[in-house]
Design an enzyme around this catalytic site. Structure first.
Site, mmCIF file in Angstrom:
data_model
loop_
_atom_site.group_PDB
_atom_site.id
_atom_site.type_symbol
_atom_site.label_atom_id
_atom_site.label_comp_id
_atom_site.label_asym_id
_atom_site.label_seq_id
_atom_site.Cartn_x
_atom_site.Cartn_y
_atom_site.Cartn_z
ATOM 1 N N HIS A 266 -22.296 -38.288 25.900
ATOM 2 C CA HIS A 266 -22.731 -39.682 25.961
ATOM 3 C C HIS A 266 -21.547 -40.600 26.299
ATOM 4 C CE1 HIS A 266 -25.371 -43.102 24.729
ATOM 5 N NE2 HIS A 266 -24.208 -43.662 24.493
ATOM 6 N N GLU A 267 -20.487 -40.500 25.518
ATOM 7 C CA GLU A 267 -19.350 -41.408 25.719
ATOM 8 C C GLU A 267 -18.644 -41.122 27.044
ATOM 9 O OE1 GLU A 267 -19.443 -43.907 23.944
ATOM 10 O OE2 GLU A 267 -20.654 -43.138 22.283
ATOM 11 N N HIS A 270 -20.316 -43.030 29.698
ATOM 12 C CA HIS A 270 -19.781 -44.398 29.754
ATOM 13 C C HIS A 270 -18.409 -44.378 30.441
ATOM 14 C CE1 HIS A 270 -22.735 -46.566 27.377
ATOM 15 N NE2 HIS A 270 -22.602 -45.771 26.335
ATOM 16 N N GLU A 296 -25.450 -48.165 29.670
ATOM 17 C CA GLU A 296 -26.140 -47.168 28.853
ATOM 18 C C GLU A 296 -26.868 -46.138 29.725
ATOM 19 O OE1 GLU A 296 -25.407 -46.988 25.822
ATOM 20 O OE2 GLU A 296 -26.926 -45.716 24.891
HETATM 21 ZN ZN ZN Z 1 -23.922 -45.758 24.646
#
Ligand code: ZN
Length: 497
Positions: A266-267, A270, A296
């Site tokens: 997830h990170e 980003h 996101e």
């Molecule tokens: Zn996020």
């Protein structure tokens, strides 16, 4: 046109100056979440407040307003770099100067007290402890919305802080399509998931091995460790401290590797976005991300569409078994099923991919009613619990597991939540467009070759910075503005029977 126009050069110079200070503040904030000893908190808070005040004054100085106006008078061509920067500087300048300093200071004070009260209220599971603070936060949020201005709903003004260009009216349409479809799908998917034992992945996963495995995966999807690093925190996040300095964090559970792995995916999603923004424009709108809903989408795309797929586990199973030998007894299909278990639960951050958006829709409905004056703060728990049961079929046992679970309201973050669901919708829509543009994409992903997907995202999302607002970026990248149906199709295909 004149690239050397003095007021524009002044704005560039000021933006760079601000980015140097803001980067220092971000580094201090990152350190606070990762390595800082707890007793250093007061001094650190003072440092951050001072730096925040300095950057605010630098940007809201009357001279900046004059430079922006001079650039507007000059009239750069609509599709030029300069026009995009000037448009965004104008937007930020107006928002920051329209709110009187006294109101900003009062809000700051109210928020720090609200944060304390929220922690206490959640600990005791007693909403009345938080209630007067939420009333103040709501009142001040509405006053700020009035300063910013809006056409239809004061919530639009708040939303605009996180998702420029988004409107309550459009979100209502999207969510009205999502809500019944997801409620229906969630029931069937949860039923299917009963076949997957809850503790299938439970085992012993030493932190160092998780770190090595996660690093291999993050490198494979394209995260550049020469320009970034990973550290541990309680609440995972990604922050960029300057060009070529992107920091990811995750948390480790020694009984389940999935927590840190999906945290990193997830990170790193980003992080890939930040690493793909044009560094020459660092500190200006053209070097910045578009909106939270676009940011996101990048994290959800890599975490869910790539990382929670069978193709991913067919590729990574041997490597995972190398680090965690007991996983040999599970097949890639079993691991995939385990990381995709669907079960309605109370806490948003622990929710599965299907029910997640119901948690967001609930918050959006409550927030808009509060801000539009259709719901009293005192009635929040009742509205929450009733709606939650309708959507997720569970009775909320107490407010700590209900309306007190998130930090956002105590921080004055009304308007933030919808961006999580926009992220999911955008992720599905972008993934579909990437597949259409490259028919061999799934073959490449199955072989662990993530470069074609990353290149598509670089070309269609990352390298444009904030040249367009989110709806226009989505239209150019996928042919239409954000829709609900692509996410629904993806969920149905994956979780429907
Ligand atoms: Zn996020």
């Amino acid at each position: 046109m004149k690239p050397t126009f003095a007021p524009y050069q002044q704005l560039l110079k000021r933006a760079r100056e601000i980015s140097l200070l803001a980067g220092a503040a971000d580094l201090l904030a990152w350190d606070q979440e990762t390595y800082m000893p707890p007793r250093a908190l007061d001094f650190r808070a003072a440092q951050l407040a001072r730096l925040g005040g300095m950057t605010h004054r630098l940007f809201t100085a009357p001279a900046v307003g004059r430079w922006i106006a001079a650039c507007e008078d000059l009239g750069y061509p609509a599709d030029s770099d300069e026009a995009a920067n000037v448009r965004e500087w104008r937007r930020a300048y107006d928002r920051q100067t329209k709110v009187p300093a006294a109101l900003v200071e009062e809000f700051q004070r109210v928020k720090s007290l609200a944060r304390e009260a929220w922690l206490e209220a959640r600990r005791r599971a007693e909403f009345p402890v938080f209630r007067p603070h939420l009333e103040k936060v709501l009142d001040l949020s509405r006053r700020v919305a009035d300063c910013w201005g809006y056409q239809e709903s004061p919530y639009d003004a708040l939303l605009d802080e996180y998702e420029p260009g988004a409107r309550v009216r459009d979100l209502k349409t999207l969510f009205a399509e999502l809500r019944p479809a997801i409620v229906e799908l969630a029931g069937a998917a949860a039923e299917q998931s009963r076949r997957v034992p809850e503790n299938l992945l439970r085992g012993r996963y030493p932190v160092e091995r998780q770190q090595e495995f996660n690093r291999e995966v993050a490198e494979a999807i394209g995260f550049n460790f020469e320009a970034g690093r990973v550290d541990a925190t309680a609440h995972p996040f990604c922050t960029t401290l300057g060009p070529r300095d992107c920091r990811l964090t995750t948390r480790y559970d020694e009984t389940n590797f999935a927590s840190s792995l999906y945290g990193i995916l997830h990170e790193a999603g980003h992080g890939l976005y930040d690493q793909g923004l044009p560094t020459d424009h660092y500190g200006t709108p053209l070097g910045s991300f578009v909106s939270l809903g676009i940011h996101e989408s990048q994290s959800r795309l890599w975490e869910n569409h790539v990382g929670r797929s069978l193709a991913f586990w067919e590729r990574w199973h041997p490597c995972a078994c190398h680090y965690f030998p007991h996983l040999k007894k599970l097949s890639p299909a079993q691991i995939t099923a385990a990381v995709n278990r669907v079960r309605p639960s109370f806490i948003r951050v622990e929710a599965d991919q299907v029910t997640y958006d119901l948690h967001i829709i609930l918050r959006f409905e409550i927030e808009t009613q509060l801000v539009e004056g259709r719901l009293a703060v005192a009635d929040v728990p009742a509205a929450w619990n009733e709606n939650f049961e309708k959507m997720l079929g569970l009775k909320v046992p107490n407010d700590a597991q209900g309306c007190l679970q998130d930090i956002h309201w105590s921080m004055g973050g009304l308007g933030y939540f919808p961006t999580y669901t926009l992220g999911n919708l955008n992720a599905a829509q972008l993934m579909r467009a990437a597949r259409r543009a490259n028919r061999r994409l799934d073959k490449k992903l199955a072989a662990g070759d993530y470069a074609p997907l990353l290149e598509w995202l670089r070309a269609n999302v990352h390298r444009h910075g904030r040249r367009w607002k989110a709806p226009e970026l989505m239209r150019r990248a996928t042919g239409e503005v954000t829709q609900a149906r692509h996410h629904l199709c993806y969920l149905k295909e994956k979780f429907g029977n």
